[in-house]
Write an enzyme that holds these catalytic residues in place. Sequence first.
Site, PDB file in Angstrom:
ATOM      1  N   HIS A  16     -27.102  -0.236 -32.448  1.00 18.93           N
ATOM      2  CA  HIS A  16     -28.172   1.032 -32.691  1.00 18.93           C
ATOM      3  C   HIS A  16     -29.387   0.754 -33.496  1.00 18.93           C
ATOM      4  O   HIS A  16     -29.406   0.604 -34.770  1.00 18.93           O
ATOM      5  CB  HIS A  16     -27.165   2.074 -33.415  1.00 18.93           C
ATOM      6  CG  HIS A  16     -27.845   3.362 -33.647  1.00 18.93           C
ATOM      7  ND1 HIS A  16     -26.980   4.555 -33.789  1.00 18.93           N
ATOM      8  CD2 HIS A  16     -29.179   3.889 -33.752  1.00 18.93           C
ATOM      9  CE1 HIS A  16     -27.940   5.533 -33.980  1.00 18.93           C
ATOM     10  NE2 HIS A  16     -29.012   5.020 -33.934  1.00 18.93           N
ATOM     11  N   HIS A  18     -33.579   1.250 -32.603  1.00 18.76           N
ATOM     12  CA  HIS A  18     -34.541   2.028 -31.767  1.00 18.76           C
ATOM     13  C   HIS A  18     -35.931   0.575 -31.661  1.00 18.76           C
ATOM     14  O   HIS A  18     -36.254   0.611 -32.795  1.00 18.76           O
ATOM     15  CB  HIS A  18     -35.171   3.244 -31.970  1.00 18.76           C
ATOM     16  CG  HIS A  18     -33.860   4.334 -32.289  1.00 18.76           C
ATOM     17  ND1 HIS A  18     -33.834   5.100 -31.069  1.00 18.76           N
ATOM     18  CD2 HIS A  18     -32.947   4.433 -33.152  1.00 18.76           C
ATOM     19  CE1 HIS A  18     -32.915   5.962 -31.369  1.00 18.76           C
ATOM     20  NE2 HIS A  18     -32.359   5.381 -32.641  1.00 18.76           N
ATOM     21  N   HIS A 196     -26.390  10.022 -29.326  1.00 17.86           N
ATOM     22  CA  HIS A 196     -26.573  10.185 -30.795  1.00 17.86           C
ATOM     23  C   HIS A 196     -25.906  11.715 -30.823  1.00 17.86           C
ATOM     24  O   HIS A 196     -26.322  12.748 -30.339  1.00 17.86           O
ATOM     25  CB  HIS A 196     -28.025  10.543 -31.328  1.00 17.86           C
ATOM     26  CG  HIS A 196     -28.786   9.269 -31.497  1.00 17.86           C
ATOM     27  ND1 HIS A 196     -28.967   8.183 -30.656  1.00 17.86           N
ATOM     28  CD2 HIS A 196     -29.524   8.714 -32.634  1.00 17.86           C
ATOM     29  CE1 HIS A 196     -29.753   7.227 -31.162  1.00 17.86           C
ATOM     30  NE2 HIS A 196     -30.044   7.648 -32.399  1.00 17.86           N
ATOM     31  N   GLU A 199     -25.012  13.483 -36.168  1.00 18.78           N
ATOM     32  CA  GLU A 199     -25.960  12.812 -37.524  1.00 18.78           C
ATOM     33  C   GLU A 199     -26.302  13.935 -38.408  1.00 18.78           C
ATOM     34  O   GLU A 199     -25.788  14.203 -39.345  1.00 18.78           O
ATOM     35  CB  GLU A 199     -27.049  12.115 -36.728  1.00 18.78           C
ATOM     36  CG  GLU A 199     -28.078  11.551 -37.859  1.00 18.78           C
ATOM     37  CD  GLU A 199     -29.550  10.810 -36.982  1.00 18.78           C
ATOM     38  OE1 GLU A 199     -29.832  11.498 -36.058  1.00 18.78           O
ATOM     39  OE2 GLU A 199     -30.131  10.347 -38.016  1.00 18.78           O
ATOM     40  N   ASP A 277     -30.769   1.081 -37.148  1.00 18.11           N
ATOM     41  CA  ASP A 277     -31.434   2.211 -36.600  1.00 18.11           C
ATOM     42  C   ASP A 277     -33.070   2.248 -36.624  1.00 18.11           C
ATOM     43  O   ASP A 277     -33.489   1.857 -35.406  1.00 18.11           O
ATOM     44  CB  ASP A 277     -31.189   3.565 -37.676  1.00 18.11           C
ATOM     45  CG  ASP A 277     -31.238   4.871 -36.723  1.00 18.11           C
ATOM     46  OD1 ASP A 277     -31.593   4.782 -35.472  1.00 18.11           O
ATOM     47  OD2 ASP A 277     -31.286   6.051 -37.598  1.00 18.11           O
ATOM     48  N   ASP A 278     -33.655   2.333 -37.333  1.00 14.66           N
ATOM     49  CA  ASP A 278     -35.376   2.270 -37.501  1.00 14.66           C
ATOM     50  C   ASP A 278     -35.341   1.433 -38.774  1.00 14.66           C
ATOM     51  O   ASP A 278     -36.386   1.960 -39.718  1.00 14.66           O
ATOM     52  CB  ASP A 278     -35.876   3.624 -37.376  1.00 14.66           C
ATOM     53  CG  ASP A 278     -35.462   4.548 -36.524  1.00 14.66           C
ATOM     54  OD1 ASP A 278     -36.093   4.380 -35.245  1.00 14.66           O
ATOM     55  OD2 ASP A 278     -34.500   5.399 -36.566  1.00 14.66           O
TER      56      ASP A 278
HETATM   57  N1  ADE Z   1     -34.907   8.286 -32.845  1.00 17.48           N
HETATM   58  C1  ADE Z   1     -35.087   7.173 -33.445  1.00 17.48           C
HETATM   59  N2  ADE Z   1     -34.241   7.185 -34.790  1.00 17.48           N
HETATM   60  C2  ADE Z   1     -33.412   8.375 -34.559  1.00 17.48           C
HETATM   61  C3  ADE Z   1     -32.428   8.993 -35.126  1.00 17.48           C
HETATM   62  N3  ADE Z   1     -31.867   8.344 -36.246  1.00 17.48           N
HETATM   63  N4  ADE Z   1     -31.837  10.000 -34.774  1.00 17.48           N
HETATM   64  C4  ADE Z   1     -32.283  10.625 -33.575  1.00 17.48           C
HETATM   65  N5  ADE Z   1     -33.290   9.874 -33.032  1.00 17.48           N
HETATM   66  C5  ADE Z   1     -34.013   8.908 -33.385  1.00 17.48           C
HETATM   67 ZN    ZN Z   2     -30.836   6.286 -33.790  1.00 22.77          ZN
END
Ligand code: ADE
Ligand code: ZN
Length: 333
Positions: A16, A18, A196, A199, A277-278
């Site tokens: 996971h 992006h 997703h 969350e 994630d990011d």
């Molecule tokens: N796009 C990038 N990170 C995300 C996240 N945590 N939740 C939803 N969309 C995303």
């Molecule tokens: Zn994500």
Amino acid sequence: MSQSNLIRALPKAELHVHIEGTFEPELMFEIAQRNKVNIPYKSVEEVKAAYDFYNLQSFLDIYYAGANALLFEQDFYDLTWAYFKKCKEDHVVHTEIFFDPQTHTARGVHFETIIQGIVRACDDAQAQLEISSELIMCFLRHLSEEEAFKTLEQALPFQSHIIGVGLDSSELGHPPSKFARVFAQAREAGFLIVAHAGEEGPAEYVWEALDQLHVNRIDHGVRSEEDPELMARLIRDRMPLTVCPLSNLKLRVIDEMESHNIKRLLEKGLCVTVNSDDPAYFGGYMNDNFEAITQALDLNETDLKQLAINSFEASFLPLATKQHWIEHIQRIS
Ligand code: ADE
Ligand code: ZN
């Protein structure tokens, strides 16, 4: 071996991440400058100061703004290659990378430009760093079903490079059911499915991802714990949840790392995995996420090994490769 040494020694799969979320401010400045794209910050420090989020949307607004700098094949290559170097440092040996084509095609960038840049970096990572990878194309759920259908159509000529499709962006108000028909078509075409869910959104969205999208994995899913029947279903099916601890903290899904439920989910028998994630926005890559939960939740060696084993079990790798890594982890002492 100390916990920190074990974290570094464990081979891991990331499921996971992006690619647009790995865009470090330094590279963002460099690419924006060479492409003569204006970004709304004067310095790297100013960019970092803007990374103070209070929910998912407050992050997404900044994340989409940063992605505006990406225009050419080389930009997507540089972005992806920089992420692979982080994987090497953290002993991530396999990664399944999300990309958001609609963020770029909406600005006139061709689908082909995006995928060719990313794939070239993936090929180089296999050859030079011995890191394997797969790509998962995500639909932006704040956009329409029609836009998602168009994106799926654009992906078909490149299907050999894309193992699955996913669903990301603003969760609340955009339930998985909105995209049930698009995902049915994607499944028919042979794509694996992730989404997703749970969350910021309720457990109900996780049910929809399971029953209407027929997912192979749930991304995040931490709110599943609010529904005991859902928990029983996830445990029974050993449905993976790709959990992102630092993301949950930064986007205020949790108030402090000490209250993260990943250890409880693990103890209840869910196939939870650790992911970044990011990472450029949330303060760390794979090992930083492992470190944060280990300290806050007092994880032991068995927990850490199980999390690494889960990452291979839940991956889209061939069975023999999964077994190879799992046995490798079991032998670490
Ligand atoms: N796009 C990038 N990170 C995300 C996240 N945590 N939740 C939803 N969309 C995303
Ligand atoms: Zn994500």
